[in-house]
Write an enzyme that holds these catalytic residues in place. Structure first.
Site, PDB file in Angstrom:
ATOM      1  N   LYS A 183     -20.830-121.902  -6.273  1.00  0.00           N
ATOM      2  CA  LYS A 183     -21.704-120.936  -6.722  1.00  0.00           C
ATOM      3  C   LYS A 183     -22.409-121.082  -8.094  1.00  0.00           C
ATOM      4  O   LYS A 183     -23.578-120.636  -8.413  1.00  0.00           O
ATOM      5  CB  LYS A 183     -21.151-119.264  -6.824  1.00  0.00           C
ATOM      6  CG  LYS A 183     -21.899-118.492  -7.478  1.00  0.00           C
ATOM      7  CD  LYS A 183     -22.962-117.871  -6.269  1.00  0.00           C
ATOM      8  CE  LYS A 183     -24.050-116.712  -6.847  1.00  0.00           C
ATOM      9  NZ  LYS A 183     -23.401-115.500  -7.086  1.00  0.00           N
ATOM     10  N   LYS A 251     -24.252-114.523 -17.747  1.00  0.00           N
ATOM     11  CA  LYS A 251     -22.872-114.554 -17.296  1.00  0.00           C
ATOM     12  C   LYS A 251     -22.352-115.575 -16.785  1.00  0.00           C
ATOM     13  O   LYS A 251     -21.558-116.395 -17.226  1.00  0.00           O
ATOM     14  CB  LYS A 251     -22.349-113.229 -17.004  1.00  0.00           C
ATOM     15  CG  LYS A 251     -20.596-113.274 -16.618  1.00  0.00           C
ATOM     16  CD  LYS A 251     -20.383-113.561 -15.256  1.00  0.00           C
ATOM     17  CE  LYS A 251     -20.999-112.598 -14.227  1.00  0.00           C
ATOM     18  NZ  LYS A 251     -20.533-112.862 -12.955  1.00  0.00           N
TER      19      LYS A 251
END
Length: 307
Positions: A183, A251
């Protein structure tokens, strides 16, 4: 002693599902499972946010532990690594209530090392853990077209496939933590494309071109990609409604740029990702943390004196 593998195939009539995380992505994903006929229990820090799922038949649990005690599979899709650690590993978390043979599936974009830690902790309780972050924004969540990148035991991921198929297409990428590493790679590719598209449209606009025609021209050649198809028109139309928040992408970059390959003790150099993090951080500095990722074009415009 190893955790027992599930012996009963997943089906709406027998499999009890728990869900934690009913935000922009989690809510439509949980809704699809309810629509597919599965029994679903939900935990929400603010119970009122679960009312729409309760109206579809979901049950409301009082804690992650309470949720896990009555479920075969528990999904989490929440803010980030600190949230995942708290919800899954704390004394009243998911693993404290999950029964032997149960499975916890974290679909948050989180840390590969935390995914491995959760996997080890789950094994110690004779349970299983899978890290399966997703890509596809809120539209993919609503339409069941998410890309799901799964890490963990391959037999468990295969067992989970009926649930993943409700939400999108799952690709098994390796052992615990591998889904999260994949990811991070996805976020790098997507963000570089977003920045490139923003620069192309800003350049074309400054040159006096019709941006609609420019986008059509780009789509006719090898520069076309999924990011362009999803966000090109939105950039031109100044539609910055979020399918994913800019602050969450920053993030994610923090996870990737701080990632240390534990076996080698070396940091991976990612200069393109570092630049993208700076640009998306510019959105946050400009007060646009809750805008969609396509809003990065506003940062490129500001750098060029365009308001």
């Amino acid at each position: 002693m190893e955790a027992p593998y599930p012996t009963t195939p997943i089906s709406p009539s027998t499999t009890r599902i728990g869900w934690i995380g009913i935000g922009l992505m989690g809510s439509p994903m949980a809704s699809r499972l309810l629509a597919a006929g599965y029994s679903l229990s939900v935990f929400a820090r603010n119970p009122s946010k679960a009312l729409h799922l309760q109206s579809q038949g979901a049950f409301l649990a009082t804690s992650p532990q309470h949720l896990a005690q009555s479920c075969d599979v528990v999904f989490t899709i929440i803010g980030g690594p600190p949230d995942v650690r708290s919800v899954v590993l704390r004394p009243t978390g998911v693993l404290s209530g999950l029964n032997p043979g149960g499975v916890t599936v974290d679909m948050t974009t989180s840390s590969p090392s935390l995914a491995r830690e959760i996997s080890n902790a789950a094994g110690g309780k004779l349970c299983w853990a899978v890290d399966a972050p997703v890509s596809g924004a809120d539209a993919g969540a609503r339409e069941g077209k998410l890309a799901i990148m799964a890490g963990g035991d391959s037999r468990i991921v295969e067992w989970l496939s009926p649930l993943f198929e409700v939400m999108g297409k799952c690709t098994y990428v390796g052992g615990a933590g591998c889904g999260q590493s994949c990811k991070i790679g996805n976020q790098i590719v997507g963000s570089v494309n977003l920045v490139g598209l923003s620069e192309a449209l800003t350049f074309a606009g400054r040159a006096g071109l019709d941006l609609g025609k420019v986008l059509a021209g780009l789509k006719g050649g090898p520069a076309v990609n999924k990011i362009m198809e999803l966000f090109g028109e939105k950039m031109i139309e100044r539609d910055f409604r979020p399918g994913g928040f800019a602050e969450y992408l920053v993030k994610d970059f923090g996870i990737g740029l701080n990632f240390v390959e534990e076996d080698e003790g070396e940091v991976v150099a990612l200069p393109g990702a570092a630049l993208c993090k700076q640009l998306f951080s510019g959105m946050i500095a400009n007060g646009d943390a809750k805008l969609g990722l396509q809003g990065v074009i506003t940062v490129i415009e500001r750098l060029n004196g365009i308001n």
